[in-house]
Design a protein around this motif. Sequence first.
Motif, PDB file in Angstrom:
ATOM      1  N   ALA A  44      40.542 -58.473 -36.643  1.00 43.11           N
ATOM      2  CA  ALA A  44      39.226 -57.997 -36.243  1.00 43.11           C
ATOM      3  C   ALA A  44      39.245 -57.413 -34.839  1.00 43.11           C
ATOM      4  CB  ALA A  44      38.209 -59.139 -36.326  1.00 43.11           C
ATOM      5  N   LEU A  45      39.966 -58.064 -33.921  1.00 45.45           N
ATOM      6  CA  LEU A  45      40.052 -57.555 -32.553  1.00 45.45           C
ATOM      7  C   LEU A  45      40.789 -56.215 -32.515  1.00 45.45           C
ATOM      8  CD1 LEU A  45      40.901 -60.847 -30.612  1.00 45.45           C
ATOM      9  CD2 LEU A  45      38.701 -59.661 -30.715  1.00 45.45           C
ATOM     10  N   LEU A  46      41.822 -56.069 -33.328  1.00 47.42           N
ATOM     11  CA  LEU A  46      42.550 -54.798 -33.388  1.00 47.42           C
ATOM     12  C   LEU A  46      41.650 -53.686 -33.924  1.00 47.42           C
ATOM     13  CD1 LEU A  46      45.241 -53.281 -33.081  1.00 47.42           C
ATOM     14  CD2 LEU A  46      45.790 -53.973 -35.433  1.00 47.42           C
ATOM     15  N   PHE A  47      40.913 -53.987 -34.980  1.00 48.49           N
ATOM     16  CA  PHE A  47      39.970 -53.009 -35.532  1.00 48.49           C
ATOM     17  C   PHE A  47      38.933 -52.623 -34.484  1.00 48.49           C
ATOM     18  CE2 PHE A  47      36.093 -51.816 -37.716  1.00 48.49           C
ATOM     19  CZ  PHE A  47      36.545 -50.947 -38.700  1.00 48.49           C
ATOM     20  N   PHE A  48      38.413 -53.620 -33.756  1.00 47.47           N
ATOM     21  CA  PHE A  48      37.422 -53.389 -32.716  1.00 47.47           C
ATOM     22  C   PHE A  48      37.985 -52.499 -31.610  1.00 47.47           C
ATOM     23  CE2 PHE A  48      35.267 -54.717 -28.782  1.00 47.47           C
ATOM     24  CZ  PHE A  48      33.940 -54.522 -29.144  1.00 47.47           C
ATOM     25  N   ALA A  49      39.228 -52.746 -31.222  1.00 45.24           N
ATOM     26  CA  ALA A  49      39.837 -51.965 -30.144  1.00 45.24           C
ATOM     27  C   ALA A  49      40.108 -50.529 -30.569  1.00 45.24           C
ATOM     28  CB  ALA A  49      41.135 -52.638 -29.693  1.00 45.24           C
ATOM     29  N   VAL A  50      40.629 -50.352 -31.799  1.00 48.55           N
ATOM     30  CA  VAL A  50      41.023 -49.022 -32.247  1.00 48.55           C
ATOM     31  C   VAL A  50      39.807 -48.142 -32.522  1.00 48.55           C
ATOM     32  CG1 VAL A  50      42.173 -47.759 -34.122  1.00 48.55           C
ATOM     33  CG2 VAL A  50      43.244 -49.789 -33.141  1.00 48.55           C
ATOM     34  N   LEU A  52      36.486 -48.742 -31.598  1.00 47.21           N
ATOM     35  CA  LEU A  52      35.351 -48.786 -30.682  1.00 47.21           C
ATOM     36  C   LEU A  52      35.788 -48.624 -29.222  1.00 47.21           C
ATOM     37  CD1 LEU A  52      32.315 -49.112 -30.381  1.00 47.21           C
ATOM     38  CD2 LEU A  52      32.677 -51.580 -30.136  1.00 47.21           C
ATOM     39  N   ILE A  53      36.678 -49.485 -28.756  1.00 47.02           N
ATOM     40  CA  ILE A  53      37.047 -49.454 -27.344  1.00 47.02           C
ATOM     41  C   ILE A  53      37.778 -48.154 -26.999  1.00 47.02           C
ATOM     42  CG2 ILE A  53      38.320 -50.612 -25.524  1.00 47.02           C
ATOM     43  CD1 ILE A  53      35.891 -52.136 -26.517  1.00 47.02           C
ATOM     44  N   LEU A  54      38.798 -47.782 -27.781  1.00 41.24           N
ATOM     45  CA  LEU A  54      39.549 -46.566 -27.488  1.00 41.24           C
ATOM     46  C   LEU A  54      38.679 -45.305 -27.603  1.00 41.24           C
ATOM     47  CD1 LEU A  54      43.033 -47.312 -29.108  1.00 41.24           C
ATOM     48  CD2 LEU A  54      42.378 -47.402 -26.700  1.00 41.24           C
ATOM     49  N   PRO A  55      37.880 -45.123 -28.672  1.00 42.92           N
ATOM     50  CA  PRO A  55      37.006 -43.943 -28.706  1.00 42.92           C
ATOM     51  C   PRO A  55      35.987 -43.916 -27.577  1.00 42.92           C
ATOM     52  CG  PRO A  55      37.230 -44.891 -30.896  1.00 42.92           C
ATOM     53  CD  PRO A  55      37.854 -45.855 -29.944  1.00 42.92           C
ATOM     54  N   LEU A  56      35.474 -45.100 -27.192  1.00 41.85           N
ATOM     55  CA  LEU A  56      34.524 -45.145 -26.093  1.00 41.85           C
ATOM     56  C   LEU A  56      35.176 -44.700 -24.782  1.00 41.85           C
ATOM     57  CD1 LEU A  56      31.648 -45.939 -25.233  1.00 41.85           C
ATOM     58  CD2 LEU A  56      32.502 -48.243 -24.790  1.00 41.85           C
ATOM     59  N   GLY A  57      36.386 -45.194 -24.529  1.00 48.30           N
ATOM     60  CA  GLY A  57      37.098 -44.772 -23.326  1.00 48.30           C
ATOM     61  C   GLY A  57      37.440 -43.288 -23.341  1.00 48.30           C
ATOM     62  N   PHE A  58      37.829 -42.764 -24.516  1.00 48.12           N
ATOM     63  CA  PHE A  58      38.147 -41.336 -24.629  1.00 48.12           C
ATOM     64  C   PHE A  58      36.900 -40.477 -24.436  1.00 48.12           C
ATOM     65  CE2 PHE A  58      39.277 -37.538 -27.249  1.00 48.12           C
ATOM     66  CZ  PHE A  58      40.275 -37.057 -26.402  1.00 48.12           C
ATOM     67  N   ALA A  59      35.760 -40.944 -24.973  1.00 47.17           N
ATOM     68  CA  ALA A  59      34.505 -40.212 -24.786  1.00 47.17           C
ATOM     69  C   ALA A  59      34.092 -40.197 -23.323  1.00 47.17           C
ATOM     70  CB  ALA A  59      33.407 -40.836 -25.641  1.00 47.17           C
TER      71      ALA A  59
END
Length: 319
Positions: A44-50, A52-59
């Motif tokens: 779940a944490l990996l899914f959350f990072a890939v 949500l977190i990574l797209p948010l940082g890229f945006a």
Amino acid sequence: MVNTLAPETTERARGPRSAAAAVDGRGRARRHQAVVAYLFLAPALLFFAVFLILPLGFALLLSMSRWTGFDLAGIDPVGPDNFTGLFAEGSTFLTPILSNTLLFALGTVALALAGSVLVAACIDRLRFQGLWRTLYFLPIVTTVVAVGNVWKYMYEPGGLVNGVLNAVGLDSMAFLQDPDTALPSVVVVQAWASVGTAILVMTAGLKSIPESYYEAAALDGAGPVTVFRRITLPLLRPSLLFVCITQFITGLQSFALIIVMTKGGPGDATDVAALEMYRQAFSYGDWGTASAAAFVLFVVVLAVTLVQLWIFRRKGEDA
């Protein structure tokens, strides 16, 4: 022979080494449990990072850059220029795009909230409640494209809505072609399409109100309006808060229905923030401006949600 010594005495008798070993053992057990817990949480944490977190940082990176897409080497940092450009003189983002977005969300919330409370109160007193629940929930399981196209044809000069107006002696209206009526017309469709979920929440809220309150009010001679205003609405506050927040967020993020029915027209009468982000990114290739607009919309959603929570909590304390 039964040992009657207290646990503390026994612990002291074992000496400091035994006590330290016991503490260390418990610490290892806790660490082992934590490792096992994080192993179970890892997917779940990996899914959350890939996703949500990574797209948010890229945006966030794109919002301070100029990029036309595809080639990561072509990202050109520009600082806050994308944000200042959104609110610069001559920009249409603040007016009419952001104002249209807020009006669209407010209209959707007002109609869905009023309609859901009214329909839920009526259904709660009718027979065959399962049938009515199925009927009002049908728009939720229907695709947005189908809903938008059906209502688009109903709004046509020869459609059902103008047919009803003509039947009562009124002239036909260009609902989606007139800038003054295009946005309200789409608001009605959005509220109609989303009212099923709101009714479901309101029905559950009504079911949770104890009947003893209504019986006491009847004994005191309270009328239906007084009962609804003094008992039903205050006890529905959690349901009302949930519907307000979810409907407002949905309205602020609305995109598919508008692009199906009006494509933002006529002119920019129904142009909203989500549609503008889509155009900036995929039509004009300006991913930096689209990302900056997305973060502005996020701030608006967060601010509106916090204001709604504050208002409902303050009213709850005053009550």
